[in-house]
Design an enzyme around this catalytic site. Sequence first.
Site, PDB file in Angstrom:
ATOM      1  N   HIS A   1       0.838  -1.201   0.000  1.00 31.61           N
ATOM      2  CA  HIS A   1       0.000   0.000   0.000  1.00 31.61           C
ATOM      3  C   HIS A   1       0.873   1.251   0.000  1.00 31.61           C
ATOM      4  O   HIS A   1       1.662   1.466   0.918  1.00 31.61           O
ATOM      5  CB  HIS A   1      -0.878  -0.018   1.250  1.00 31.61           C
ATOM      6  CG  HIS A   1      -1.849   1.105   1.329  1.00 31.61           C
ATOM      7  ND1 HIS A   1      -1.929   1.943   2.416  1.00 31.61           N
ATOM      8  CD2 HIS A   1      -2.804   1.530   0.458  1.00 31.61           C
ATOM      9  CE1 HIS A   1      -2.887   2.828   2.221  1.00 31.61           C
ATOM     10  NE2 HIS A   1      -3.438   2.600   1.044  1.00 31.61           N
ATOM     11  N   ARG A   2       0.738   2.061  -1.028  1.00 30.45           N
ATOM     12  CA  ARG A   2       1.597   3.245  -1.231  1.00 30.45           C
ATOM     13  C   ARG A   2       3.066   2.813  -1.124  1.00 30.45           C
ATOM     14  O   ARG A   2       3.911   3.569  -0.670  1.00 30.45           O
ATOM     15  CB  ARG A   2       1.273   4.345  -0.206  1.00 30.45           C
ATOM     16  CG  ARG A   2      -0.229   4.639  -0.066  1.00 30.45           C
ATOM     17  CD  ARG A   2      -0.506   5.746   0.943  1.00 30.45           C
ATOM     18  NE  ARG A   2      -1.920   5.732   1.350  1.00 30.45           N
ATOM     19  CZ  ARG A   2      -2.445   6.491   2.303  1.00 30.45           C
ATOM     20  NH1 ARG A   2      -1.688   7.366   2.943  1.00 30.45           N
ATOM     21  NH2 ARG A   2      -3.725   6.411   2.612  1.00 30.45           N
TER      22      ARG A   2
ATOM     23  N   GLU B   1       0.271  -0.739  -4.724  1.00 30.83           N
ATOM     24  CA  GLU B   1      -0.847   0.201  -4.853  1.00 30.83           C
ATOM     25  C   GLU B   1      -0.266   1.606  -4.729  1.00 30.83           C
ATOM     26  O   GLU B   1       0.631   1.851  -3.899  1.00 30.83           O
ATOM     27  CB  GLU B   1      -1.869  -0.042  -3.735  1.00 30.83           C
ATOM     28  CG  GLU B   1      -3.151   0.778  -3.872  1.00 30.83           C
ATOM     29  CD  GLU B   1      -3.172   2.111  -3.146  1.00 30.83           C
ATOM     30  OE1 GLU B   1      -4.171   2.823  -3.252  1.00 30.83           O
ATOM     31  OE2 GLU B   1      -2.169   2.476  -2.471  1.00 30.83           O
TER      32      GLU B   1
ATOM     33  N   ASP C   1      -1.321   6.114  -5.513  1.00 26.41           N
ATOM     34  CA  ASP C   1      -2.389   7.090  -5.759  1.00 26.41           C
ATOM     35  C   ASP C   1      -1.879   8.174  -6.703  1.00 26.41           C
ATOM     36  O   ASP C   1      -0.696   8.539  -6.637  1.00 26.41           O
ATOM     37  CB  ASP C   1      -2.796   7.756  -4.437  1.00 26.41           C
ATOM     38  CG  ASP C   1      -3.060   6.740  -3.344  1.00 26.41           C
ATOM     39  OD1 ASP C   1      -4.114   6.086  -3.398  1.00 26.41           O
ATOM     40  OD2 ASP C   1      -2.196   6.585  -2.454  1.00 26.41           O
TER      41      ASP C   1
ATOM     42  N   HIS D   1      -0.796  10.658  -2.321  1.00 26.95           N
ATOM     43  CA  HIS D   1      -2.131  10.323  -1.826  1.00 26.95           C
ATOM     44  C   HIS D   1      -3.043  11.538  -1.757  1.00 26.95           C
ATOM     45  O   HIS D   1      -4.166  11.529  -2.261  1.00 26.95           O
ATOM     46  CB  HIS D   1      -2.040   9.668  -0.447  1.00 26.95           C
ATOM     47  CG  HIS D   1      -3.385   9.317   0.117  1.00 26.95           C
ATOM     48  ND1 HIS D   1      -4.136  10.218   0.858  1.00 26.95           N
ATOM     49  CD2 HIS D   1      -4.133   8.205   0.014  1.00 26.95           C
ATOM     50  CE1 HIS D   1      -5.278   9.650   1.193  1.00 26.95           C
ATOM     51  NE2 HIS D   1      -5.302   8.422   0.695  1.00 26.95           N
TER      52      HIS D   1
ATOM     53  N   GLU E   1      -4.583   4.037  -8.200  1.00 27.64           N
ATOM     54  CA  GLU E   1      -5.834   4.569  -7.661  1.00 27.64           C
ATOM     55  C   GLU E   1      -6.004   6.028  -8.075  1.00 27.64           C
ATOM     56  O   GLU E   1      -5.188   6.882  -7.715  1.00 27.64           O
ATOM     57  CB  GLU E   1      -5.860   4.445  -6.125  1.00 27.64           C
ATOM     58  CG  GLU E   1      -7.210   4.920  -5.602  1.00 27.64           C
ATOM     59  CD  GLU E   1      -7.275   5.135  -4.101  1.00 27.64           C
ATOM     60  OE1 GLU E   1      -6.455   4.594  -3.348  1.00 27.64           O
ATOM     61  OE2 GLU E   1      -8.181   5.891  -3.706  1.00 27.64           O
TER      62      GLU E   1
ATOM     63  N   LYS F   1      -7.559   9.426  -7.618  1.00 30.09           N
ATOM     64  CA  LYS F   1      -8.183  10.129  -6.491  1.00 30.09           C
ATOM     65  C   LYS F   1      -9.234  11.133  -6.942  1.00 30.09           C
ATOM     66  O   LYS F   1     -10.221  11.333  -6.255  1.00 30.09           O
ATOM     67  CB  LYS F   1      -7.094  10.839  -5.669  1.00 30.09           C
ATOM     68  CG  LYS F   1      -6.319   9.895  -4.769  1.00 30.09           C
ATOM     69  CD  LYS F   1      -7.251   9.290  -3.724  1.00 30.09           C
ATOM     70  CE  LYS F   1      -6.521   8.428  -2.711  1.00 30.09           C
ATOM     71  NZ  LYS F   1      -7.470   7.601  -1.941  1.00 30.09           N
TER      72      LYS F   1
ATOM     73  N   ASP G   1       0.249  -2.034   4.393  1.00 31.33           N
ATOM     74  CA  ASP G   1       1.367  -1.100   4.612  1.00 31.33           C
ATOM     75  C   ASP G   1       2.644  -1.847   4.974  1.00 31.33           C
ATOM     76  O   ASP G   1       3.716  -1.237   5.021  1.00 31.33           O
ATOM     77  CB  ASP G   1       1.039  -0.151   5.778  1.00 31.33           C
ATOM     78  CG  ASP G   1      -0.046   0.858   5.454  1.00 31.33           C
ATOM     79  OD1 ASP G   1      -0.134   1.295   4.290  1.00 31.33           O
ATOM     80  OD2 ASP G   1      -0.814   1.223   6.375  1.00 31.33           O
TER      81      ASP G   1
HETATM   82  O1  G3P Z   1      -6.572   1.495  -2.846  1.00 35.57           O
HETATM   83  C1  G3P Z   1      -6.797   1.144  -1.525  1.00 35.57           C
HETATM   84  C2  G3P Z   1      -6.612   2.292  -0.575  1.00 35.57           C
HETATM   85  O2  G3P Z   1      -5.430   2.951  -0.884  1.00 35.57           O
HETATM   86  C3  G3P Z   1      -7.757   3.248  -0.586  1.00 35.57           C
HETATM   87  O3  G3P Z   1      -7.658   4.256   0.369  1.00 35.57           O
HETATM   88  O4  G3P Z   1      -7.066   6.466   1.233  1.00 35.57           O
HETATM   89  O5  G3P Z   1      -5.415   4.633   1.353  1.00 35.57           O
HETATM   90  O6  G3P Z   1      -5.967   5.677  -0.830  1.00 35.57           O
HETATM   91  P1  G3P Z   1      -6.475   5.291   0.536  1.00 35.57           P
HETATM   92 MG    MG Z   2      -4.867   4.465  -2.239  1.00 36.94          MG
END
Ligand code: G3P
Ligand code: MG
Length: 243
Positions: free
Chosen positions: A11-12, A38, A40, A53, A112, A114, A232
């Site tokens: 995640h990120r 993943e 953003d 993000h 992702e 946004k 994470d």
């Molecule tokens: O893509 C999953 C997750 O990243 C969605 O929420 O706020 O962490 O981008 P957020």
């Molecule tokens: Mg995300």
Amino acid sequence: MNKHKPIVIGHRGAAGEAPENTLASFALAMKQGAEGIELDVHITKDGEIVVCHDAALDRTTNGSGLICEHSWSELKSLDAGSWFSEAFTGERLPLLREVFDLLPRGLFINVEVKHAYEGRMEKALLAFLRESSRMEDVVISSFDHKVIRRIKQAEPGAKVGLLYAANLIDHAAYAEQMGVDVFSLHPHHHCIEQEDVAAAVSSGLAVYPYTVNDLADYHRMIASGVSGIITDYPARLRELLNL
Ligand code: G3P
Ligand code: MG
């Protein structure tokens, strides 16, 4: 434990251990054995796709204001690492192109979206993906399901996923009613149960819950048969799956 092993999606990057959405974070996730990433995206005033993000620069960089109100030349030297720890001072905001250059072909990338930015993001992202010839590696997701539908309509070769944090009555049926072919569901992990996962997988959908960081939640998601887990802490999940 369910015999099916989900893929590990950073995640990120590895946001628990490095400044989110930086090249250092993506490199660490890969080093820790993540099979997917993943990230953003936002767009600059001059149409560059930046990996970050927040829409604003303030939380994760030494800049301020909205990304979309700056040109790339104003953003490219910002520090996106020292807010996390001094050890990462000098990490920059990456362009999507730079992240793709870092990640090997074949690695799963979840982009992702946004914000739609009045359709500019979809156009820029599809142009970028077509040029990269890596459409196959990428799933585009968003909480904005109309953006997802427009992307799939504009480019049938794109893989799209639905992000949401609602305990839907019928997750698979929701995807079906989009009217375009949905590749994956990306529910908050509190909003999906084993029977929902089973129904989604049997109707051909991949299921990638976010953001799962605790051992008990890893066990719950693995047992429910999800296709991948967005975390994470890729090393923590990798270790559990290797047991
Ligand atoms: O893509 C999953 C997750 O990243 C969605 O929420 O706020 O962490 O981008 P957020
Ligand atoms: Mg995300």
